[in-house]
Design a protein around this motif. Structure first.
Motif, short mmCIF file in Angstrom:
data_model
loop_
_atom_site.label_atom_id
_atom_site.label_comp_id
_atom_site.label_asym_id
_atom_site.label_seq_id
_atom_site.Cartn_x
_atom_site.Cartn_y
_atom_site.Cartn_z
N UNK A 123 65.42 52.70 -50.22
CA UNK A 123 65.22 53.64 -49.12
C UNK A 123 65.37 55.08 -49.63
N UNK A 124 66.36 55.29 -50.51
CA UNK A 124 66.58 56.64 -51.02
C UNK A 124 65.45 57.07 -51.94
N UNK A 125 64.93 56.09 -52.74
CA UNK A 125 63.80 56.42 -53.60
C UNK A 125 62.58 56.80 -52.77
N UNK A 126 62.39 56.04 -51.69
CA UNK A 126 61.26 56.33 -50.81
C UNK A 126 61.42 57.71 -50.20
N UNK A 127 62.66 58.00 -49.79
CA UNK A 127 62.94 59.30 -49.21
C UNK A 127 62.73 60.40 -50.25
N UNK A 128 63.17 60.09 -51.51
CA UNK A 128 63.00 61.06 -52.58
C UNK A 128 61.54 61.34 -52.86
N UNK A 129 60.71 60.28 -52.79
CA UNK A 129 59.27 60.48 -53.00
C UNK A 129 58.67 61.32 -51.89
N UNK A 130 59.10 61.05 -50.64
CA UNK A 130 58.58 61.83 -49.52
C UNK A 130 58.98 63.30 -49.67
N UNK A 146 67.42 73.85 -58.39
CA UNK A 146 67.70 72.45 -58.10
C UNK A 146 68.74 71.90 -59.07
N UNK A 147 68.60 72.25 -60.37
CA UNK A 147 69.55 71.76 -61.37
C UNK A 147 70.94 72.31 -61.14
N UNK A 200 74.86 71.24 -56.52
CA UNK A 200 75.74 70.08 -56.70
C UNK A 200 75.02 68.79 -56.37
N UNK A 201 75.23 67.75 -57.19
CA UNK A 201 74.53 66.47 -57.03
C UNK A 201 75.32 65.56 -56.11
N UNK A 202 74.64 65.05 -55.10
CA UNK A 202 75.27 64.07 -54.20
C UNK A 202 75.46 62.77 -54.98
N UNK A 203 76.70 62.22 -55.04
CA UNK A 203 76.92 60.98 -55.82
C UNK A 203 76.11 59.80 -55.30
N UNK A 204 75.68 59.88 -54.03
CA UNK A 204 74.89 58.79 -53.45
C UNK A 204 73.39 59.00 -53.66
N UNK A 205 73.00 60.16 -54.14
CA UNK A 205 71.59 60.46 -54.36
C UNK A 205 71.09 59.72 -55.59
N UNK A 213 64.81 60.16 -67.86
CA UNK A 213 65.73 59.90 -68.98
C UNK A 213 66.93 60.84 -68.94
N UNK A 214 66.81 61.94 -68.18
CA UNK A 214 67.91 62.89 -68.07
C UNK A 214 68.93 62.47 -67.01
N UNK A 215 68.59 61.43 -66.25
CA UNK A 215 69.49 60.91 -65.21
C UNK A 215 69.84 61.97 -64.16
N UNK A 216 68.83 62.76 -63.77
CA UNK A 216 69.02 63.78 -62.74
C UNK A 216 68.29 63.36 -61.46
N UNK A 217 68.60 64.08 -60.37
CA UNK A 217 67.95 63.77 -59.10
C UNK A 217 66.49 64.24 -59.13
#
Length: 242
Positions: free
Chosen positions: A140-147, A178-179, A182-187, A192-196
């Motif tokens: 669901x989060x990936x889908x939201x991220x794509x949107x 964006x970088x 602060x990164x949401x731990x649930x995001x 390969x950089x393991x970023x949002x």
């Protein structure tokens, strides 16, 4: 009441009369030993006396003396047999409690193993449910991220149309902002950089790709390649197939 407490109390209750029974048997064996020692002393004394005067005794008298000694031997044997019987009873009395203890321990161990298997099964089932829920949340989060990414792409295109002169500096500024956020731990994280998810992103055409989405900048891309595109991890696999 726990299983261990139940078995322990039951076993201790069964041992309540054991000390008195053992004491009684040992006392009886001690008395028999004493009686037997007295008889053996009498046998030794009678035997010595018989040997001293055997030559002076008549055949009938010799027979009477021998029967007297044999009778004492017989009595000593009977007492010894009684002592052996009591010793066997004592052994069986203790052995009975040992067998019961072994049986209770086996039952208790079996119950503990069964409870352990049930607990293990429950603990294994719960993570499976958690895994399914987690996978669903990630999807669901990936889908939201794509949107969100599509919206960002649309906004960037609008910015390009309105501010053609500041296109390059605008893209760099958006990515930097964006970088720095602060990164949401649930995001969910990507690339390969393991970023949002941020900026322009490209999806790996390998359906089994463990990462799926990558940042243009990390892949050193400025435009989307024509045809199928595979990430650095999946590229060696598809080269081998070719």
């Amino acid at each position: 009441m726990s299983g261990s407490t139940f078995y322990l109390e039951q076993y201790l209750d069964s041992l309540e009369d054991l000390p008195n029974d053992l004491k009684s048997n040992f006392n009886r064996m001690h008395d028999l030993d004493k009686r037997n020692r007295d008889i053996m002393i009498s046998i030794d004394s009678s035997s010595d006396e018989y040997l001293r005067k055997v030559r002076d005794l008549s055949p009938a008298k010799r027979k009477v003396e021998m029967e007297k000694i044999q009778k004492m031997f017989k009595k000593a044997k009977e007492i010894s047999d009684d002592k052996v019987k009591i010793a066997i009873q004592t052994y069986e009395l203790v052995d009975k409690h040992i067998r019961r203890l072994d049986s209770d321990l086996a039952k208790f161990e079996s119950e503990m193993k069964e409870k352990g298997r049930l607990s293990q099964t429950e603990s294994e089932e719960e993570p499976e449910d958690d895994k399914r829920d987690k996978k669903k949340n990630v999807k669901d989060k990936k889908k939201k991220g794509r949107d969100d990414d599509k919206k960002k792409k649309k906004n960037v295109k609008n910015q390009k149309a309105d501010f053609s002169s500041g296109q390059s500096s605008g893209n760099i500024q958006v990515a930097t902002e964006v970088l720095d956020m602060p990164v949401d731990p649930n995001e969910p994280t990507y690339c390969t950089c393991q970023q949002v998810s941020y900026g322009e992103m490209i999806g790996c055409d390998n359906q089994d790709c463990p990462i799926e989405w990558f940042h243009f900048g990390c892949m050193k891309l400025t435009t989307k390649p024509k045809g199928k595109w595979y990430c650095p991890k999946c590229t060696p696999l598809f080269r081998k197939k070719k």
